[in-house]
Write an enzyme that holds these catalytic residues in place. Sequence first.
Site, short mmCIF file in Angstrom:
data_model
loop_
_atom_site.label_atom_id
_atom_site.label_comp_id
_atom_site.label_asym_id
_atom_site.label_seq_id
_atom_site.Cartn_x
_atom_site.Cartn_y
_atom_site.Cartn_z
N HIS A 46 1.28 3.59 11.29
CA HIS A 46 2.35 3.22 12.22
C HIS A 46 2.44 4.34 13.24
O HIS A 46 2.15 5.50 12.91
CB HIS A 46 3.71 3.16 11.53
CG HIS A 46 3.81 2.16 10.43
ND1 HIS A 46 3.48 2.42 9.15
CD2 HIS A 46 4.26 0.88 10.46
CE1 HIS A 46 3.70 1.36 8.40
NE2 HIS A 46 4.16 0.40 9.17
N ASP A 101 4.16 7.26 11.73
CA ASP A 101 3.52 7.98 10.62
C ASP A 101 2.82 9.22 11.17
O ASP A 101 2.65 10.21 10.47
CB ASP A 101 2.44 7.13 9.94
CG ASP A 101 3.00 5.87 9.29
OD1 ASP A 101 4.20 5.83 9.02
OD2 ASP A 101 2.20 4.93 9.05
N MET A 156 -7.13 0.16 12.09
CA MET A 156 -5.92 -0.66 12.31
C MET A 156 -4.74 0.25 12.64
O MET A 156 -4.62 1.34 12.11
CB MET A 156 -5.63 -1.48 11.04
CG MET A 156 -4.39 -2.32 11.07
SD MET A 156 -2.87 -1.44 10.59
CE MET A 156 -2.68 -2.01 8.90
N GLU A 194 1.59 -10.33 9.58
CA GLU A 194 1.78 -10.16 8.14
C GLU A 194 3.09 -10.79 7.69
O GLU A 194 4.16 -10.44 8.19
CB GLU A 194 1.77 -8.66 7.81
CG GLU A 194 2.00 -8.36 6.33
CD GLU A 194 1.89 -6.86 6.03
OE1 GLU A 194 1.36 -6.10 6.86
OE2 GLU A 194 2.36 -6.47 4.95
N LYS A 233 6.06 -11.95 4.84
CA LYS A 233 6.75 -11.51 3.61
C LYS A 233 7.97 -12.40 3.45
O LYS A 233 8.65 -12.68 4.43
CB LYS A 233 7.16 -10.04 3.75
CG LYS A 233 7.62 -9.42 2.44
CD LYS A 233 7.90 -7.93 2.60
CE LYS A 233 8.32 -7.31 1.28
NZ LYS A 233 8.66 -5.90 1.41
N GLU A 289 -0.75 -10.06 2.56
CA GLU A 289 -0.58 -8.99 1.56
C GLU A 289 -0.38 -9.62 0.20
O GLU A 289 0.51 -10.47 0.01
CB GLU A 289 0.61 -8.09 1.91
CG GLU A 289 0.87 -7.10 0.77
CD GLU A 289 1.84 -5.98 1.08
OE1 GLU A 289 1.82 -5.48 2.22
OE2 GLU A 289 2.61 -5.61 0.17
N HIS A 347 3.17 -9.67 -1.21
CA HIS A 347 4.14 -10.52 -0.51
C HIS A 347 4.04 -11.97 -0.96
O HIS A 347 5.05 -12.66 -1.11
CB HIS A 347 3.95 -10.38 1.00
CG HIS A 347 4.23 -8.99 1.49
ND1 HIS A 347 4.10 -8.63 2.81
CD2 HIS A 347 4.65 -7.88 0.84
CE1 HIS A 347 4.41 -7.34 2.95
NE2 HIS A 347 4.74 -6.87 1.76
N ASP A 357 -4.09 -6.77 3.07
CA ASP A 357 -3.37 -5.70 2.37
C ASP A 357 -3.49 -5.93 0.87
O ASP A 357 -2.91 -6.88 0.32
CB ASP A 357 -1.88 -5.68 2.78
CG ASP A 357 -1.66 -4.99 4.13
OD1 ASP A 357 -2.66 -4.53 4.73
OD2 ASP A 357 -0.51 -4.91 4.57
N ASP A 371 9.86 -5.46 -4.37
CA ASP A 371 8.57 -5.16 -3.72
C ASP A 371 7.94 -3.94 -4.40
O ASP A 371 8.32 -2.81 -4.14
CB ASP A 371 8.87 -4.87 -2.24
CG ASP A 371 7.63 -4.58 -1.44
OD1 ASP A 371 6.52 -4.71 -1.98
OD2 ASP A 371 7.79 -4.21 -0.27
N ASP A 394 4.47 -2.98 -4.71
CA ASP A 394 3.31 -2.29 -4.09
C ASP A 394 2.50 -1.50 -5.11
O ASP A 394 2.20 -0.32 -4.91
CB ASP A 394 3.78 -1.36 -2.96
CG ASP A 394 4.20 -2.12 -1.70
OD1 ASP A 394 3.77 -3.28 -1.54
OD2 ASP A 394 4.95 -1.55 -0.89
N ASP A 408 -2.47 -1.36 0.66
CA ASP A 408 -1.09 -1.14 1.11
C ASP A 408 -0.22 -1.03 -0.13
O ASP A 408 0.41 -2.00 -0.56
CB ASP A 408 -0.63 -2.29 2.00
CG ASP A 408 0.74 -2.00 2.61
OD1 ASP A 408 1.20 -0.85 2.47
OD2 ASP A 408 1.33 -2.91 3.20
C1 GLT Z 1 5.50 -1.37 4.96
C2 GLT Z 1 5.33 -2.76 4.43
C3 GLT Z 1 3.92 -3.20 4.49
C4 GLT Z 1 3.39 -3.32 5.88
C5 GLT Z 1 3.30 -2.03 6.58
C6 GLT Z 1 2.86 -2.26 8.00
S1 GLT Z 1 4.75 -1.11 6.47
O1 GLT Z 1 4.98 -0.44 4.07
O2 GLT Z 1 5.79 -2.78 3.09
O3 GLT Z 1 3.75 -4.42 3.83
O4 GLT Z 1 2.07 -3.80 5.81
O5 GLT Z 1 3.93 -2.35 8.87
MN MN Z 2 1.56 -4.77 3.99
MN MN Z 3 4.44 -4.54 0.45
#
Ligand code: GLT
Ligand code: MN
Ligand code: MN
Length: 385
Positions: A60, A63, A94, A187, A189, A223, A226, A251, A261, A263, A293
């Site tokens: 980002h 970042d 990216m 993306e 979610k 992702e 998501h 992702d 969430d 991750d 991600d």
């Molecule tokens: C954030 C989010 C991710 C996105 C990133 C890109 S930022 O961490 O949870 O799913 O891909 O903006």
């Molecule tokens: Mn993501």
């Molecule tokens: Mn995520």
Amino acid sequence: MKPHGKDGYEPRPEHHFTFGLWTVGNPGRDPFGEPVRPALAPTAIVRKLAELGAYGVNLHDNDLVPAGASAAERDKIVREFKQALGDTGMKVPMATTNLFSDPAFRDGAFTSRDHRVRAYALQKTLAAIDLGVELGATTYVCWGGREGVETNAAKDPRTALAWYREAVNYLCEYVRSQRYDLRFALEAKPNEPRGDMFLATTGHMLAFIYTLDHPEMVGVNPELAHERMAGLDFSHGVAQALEAGKLFHIDLNGQQVGRFDQDLRFGSDDAKGAFFLVKLLEDSEWPGMRHFDSHAYRTEDQAGVWDFAAGSMRTYLILKDKVARFNADPEIQQLLAEADGGKAGARVAFNELRNTKFDLAALRARGYAYERLDQLTMELLLGVR
Ligand code: GLT
Ligand code: MN
Ligand code: MN
């Protein structure tokens, strides 16, 4: 994790593994607790990931360049970052914009009810696009972290979608005007941080793309976590994007259905789901970046973060090997061929189909042997085959 011996699962740049600066750099803050790890310098992340065999890093705007940095500060940071990229051969394929941390975006960025916020979000994104292109990015991800509502009293979702469309059209126009070699990847979610987010799944995003002025410039960045949050089969959404030529980025991570969430490290919670995803990407020879991600457990210190990063890539390569075994397994392939009911002929004419006699009793009685097929798949995954 013990040091990996040379066993054929060593990541190398040609595998195209990438991580976000925000992933390995995640300090372990959560809604209930403070950070547990110190912030890492982006240049240090680049050097360590290069050592581990990654291809590149994604970022980002903030970042790399903290919000509020002066032009001189920005240039110095970017110069040093490019130096680290040059020294290591790491790439930035990216880039994206942080349109969710600033309190100004509390009601959305491109879909905030306040038109001034919508304009500011576009301004911030144009600058972030310039930064991404300067670093060599050819894919631009748009994750609408705040594009949603807690109450539908706030806005008519049709209006919000129109604002969203207007924003993406504006960004496409900008990229064209600058003659940048850059494509957008949207993306989806379903929720978190907003109560409900607009364009909740990859399927929603795909349909939205065809309403844009330049659909050819826009694809998706599905992702895993998501789609799993919504209880969906991730590989089905990815397959739809692949078929449409719209899988511009991906992702990879892990997520249990029905949770916050998470991750999680790729493959750590659902090895079978991860296997079929890798199968899809490898069977289709998808040339894109395998982007992770995700972030290390909050329990980890810095060493644990690098175990997490190395483990993500290693798991992908192990699963890739399992895919090759699945495809070469005579018993598995035989079962699949039998399920087809013999070789299918060419598409039949209407009349021919009308006059075809089917042995319905046989079709009704037959089994597909998917229990056996799945057991063989599991035995392969569990390492006894
Ligand atoms: C954030 C989010 C991710 C996105 C990133 C890109 S930022 O961490 O949870 O799913 O891909 O903006
Ligand atoms: Mn993501
Ligand atoms: Mn995520």
